[in-house]
Design an enzyme around this catalytic site. Structure first.
Site, short mmCIF file in Angstrom:
data_model
loop_
_atom_site.label_atom_id
_atom_site.label_comp_id
_atom_site.label_asym_id
_atom_site.label_seq_id
_atom_site.Cartn_x
_atom_site.Cartn_y
_atom_site.Cartn_z
N TYR A 1 -2.93 9.14 -10.44
CA TYR A 1 -2.37 7.78 -10.38
C TYR A 1 -1.86 7.33 -11.75
CZ TYR A 1 -2.56 2.74 -9.09
OH TYR A 1 -2.28 1.42 -8.84
N LYS B 1 1.90 6.32 -12.62
CA LYS B 1 2.23 4.96 -13.08
C LYS B 1 2.87 4.98 -14.47
CE LYS B 1 0.95 2.44 -9.57
NZ LYS B 1 2.01 2.00 -8.62
P1 NAP Z 1 -2.34 -1.84 -0.66
O1 NAP Z 1 -3.03 -3.11 -0.23
O2 NAP Z 1 -3.02 -0.53 -0.38
O3 NAP Z 1 -0.87 -1.84 -0.04
C1 NAP Z 1 -0.01 -0.74 -0.25
C2 NAP Z 1 1.00 -0.71 0.87
O4 NAP Z 1 1.86 0.44 0.64
C3 NAP Z 1 0.34 -0.51 2.24
O5 NAP Z 1 0.91 -1.40 3.17
C4 NAP Z 1 0.68 0.93 2.56
O6 NAP Z 1 0.81 1.22 3.93
C5 NAP Z 1 2.02 1.10 1.88
N1 NAP Z 1 2.36 2.50 1.70
C6 NAP Z 1 1.54 3.51 1.31
N2 NAP Z 1 2.20 4.67 1.32
C7 NAP Z 1 3.46 4.41 1.73
C8 NAP Z 1 4.60 5.22 1.96
N3 NAP Z 1 4.58 6.54 1.77
N4 NAP Z 1 5.72 4.62 2.40
C9 NAP Z 1 5.76 3.30 2.63
N5 NAP Z 1 4.71 2.47 2.43
C10 NAP Z 1 3.57 3.03 1.98
O7 NAP Z 1 -2.06 -1.86 -2.23
P2 NAP Z 1 -1.82 -3.05 -3.27
O8 NAP Z 1 -3.10 -3.27 -3.98
O9 NAP Z 1 -1.12 -4.19 -2.63
O10 NAP Z 1 -0.86 -2.31 -4.32
C11 NAP Z 1 0.56 -2.44 -4.30
C12 NAP Z 1 1.12 -1.73 -5.52
O11 NAP Z 1 0.57 -2.30 -6.71
C13 NAP Z 1 0.79 -0.24 -5.56
O12 NAP Z 1 1.87 0.47 -6.12
C14 NAP Z 1 -0.39 -0.19 -6.49
O13 NAP Z 1 -0.52 1.09 -7.09
C15 NAP Z 1 -0.03 -1.28 -7.48
N6 NAP Z 1 -1.17 -1.83 -8.21
C16 NAP Z 1 -2.19 -2.47 -7.57
C17 NAP Z 1 -3.24 -2.99 -8.32
C18 NAP Z 1 -4.40 -3.72 -7.69
O14 NAP Z 1 -5.32 -4.10 -8.44
N7 NAP Z 1 -4.40 -3.96 -6.37
C19 NAP Z 1 -3.25 -2.87 -9.71
C20 NAP Z 1 -2.19 -2.20 -10.32
C21 NAP Z 1 -1.15 -1.70 -9.57
P3 NAP Z 1 -0.48 1.59 4.83
O15 NAP Z 1 -1.26 0.34 4.92
O16 NAP Z 1 0.10 2.02 6.14
O17 NAP Z 1 -1.19 2.68 4.10
#
Ligand code: NAP
Length: 256
Positions: free
Chosen positions: A157, A161
């Site tokens: 990851y 990133k």
């Molecule tokens: P999340 O709740 O897991 O949501 C991610 C979404 O992406 C889900 O709806 C998932 O679908 C979808 N997804 C996964 N693989 C995919 C693919 N191959 N094609 C299309 N859609 C896909 O994550 P989040 O926390 O909102 O994170 C969103 C972004 O922010 C990510 O890039 C994550 O790495 C980044 N981020 C998050 C945090 C944090 O603290 N939450 C911090 C830093 C960065 P499914 O539900 O069907 O799997």
């Protein structure tokens, strides 16, 4: 009183828009007046976000696609262009985690993370850039993470990133002369299903985990998806046209 020039209607694509940070970005951009295509693995999974946007008077379309699937991405972007107008705003937000210590990390865990974050952002950006270049206007926002600076158990990851940051800076250099900006948002700890899963994996309640995290965050709280949506709203705005190739840490405090 002089009339202010009205910004043209824009169409945005938000990947991973069915839930979490992506859902907050999709609803925020719709509230800002953009038509929004909500892309996620499962089209049905996007229905509640689309319903929320349309019931508030906005325009939204649900599109089911795996961002790492080349043909699927091409089809999805052309569908958005045909049904909603040229996508000149792209938010590459879709993401997964497959955490493990290096000695236990499988090759498929490595590949899965690279495929969604890096290959996905590449395929989506390549498919959308022609619409942006034709319009001589575009905004790309890629979702990185504070983990880009290194994080135990996240070799895959963190590499993806960090890779997104180099990818984005390159897009900003290549596409700037066409009126297209490319920027990165690197969120800190945000409350979503992804971070709830992390707490579960290490065997503590989410509340306990979040309270522990908040102690180390200067603003004294963990982030919410809306914090990232606000930053995205700025970076895709008409007024942010001179901000490009930047990494914006949205983490409740300074990052080196
Ligand atoms: P999340 O709740 O897991 O949501 C991610 C979404 O992406 C889900 O709806 C998932 O679908 C979808 N997804 C996964 N693989 C995919 C693919 N191959 N094609 C299309 N859609 C896909 O994550 P989040 O926390 O909102 O994170 C969103 C972004 O922010 C990510 O890039 C994550 O790495 C980044 N981020 C998050 C945090 C944090 O603290 N939450 C911090 C830093 C960065 P499914 O539900 O069907 O799997």
């Amino acid at each position: 009183m002089t009339d202010q020039p009205t910004a043209p209607a824009r169409t945005a694509i938000v990947t991973g828009g069915a839930r979490g940070i992506g859902a907050a970005i999709a609803t925020r951009l719709a509230a800002d007046g953009l038509a929004v295509a909500v892309l996620d693995l499962d089209e049905q999974g996007c229905a509640s976000v689309v319903a929320e946007i349309t019931s508030a008077g906005g325009r939204a379309l649900a599109v089911g696609v795996d961002v790492s699937d080349e043909a699927g991405v091409e089809t999805a972007v052309e569908r958005v262009a045909a049904e909603m107008g040229a996508p000149t705003v792209l938010v590459n937000n879709a993401g997964i985690i497959r955490d493990n210590m290096l000695f236990k990390m499988t090759t498929s865990d490595w590949d899965a993370v690279m495929n969604v974050h890096l290959r996905g952002a590449f395929l989506m950006s390549r498919a959308c850039q022609k619409h942006m270049v034709e319009a001589t206007w575009g905004r790309i926002v890629n979702m990185s993470s504070v983990s880009a600076q290194g994080n135990r158990g996240q070799a895959n990851y963190a590499a993806a990133k960090a890779g997104l940051q180099g990818f984005t800076k390159t897009l900003s250099i290549e596409l700037g002369k066409f009126g297209v900006t490319a920027n990165v948002i690197a969120p800190g700890y945000i409350e979503t299903e992804m971070t709830r899963a992390t707490a579960e994996r290490i065997g503590v309640s989410f509340e306990e985990f979040a309270a522990g995290m908040a102690k180390g965050i200067p603003v004294g709280r963990i982030g919410q998806p809306e914090d990232i949506a606000s930053a995205t709203s700025y970076l895709v705005s008409e007024g942010a046209g001179f901000v490009s190739g930047q990494v914006l840490y949205v983490a409740g405090g300074p990052m080196d």
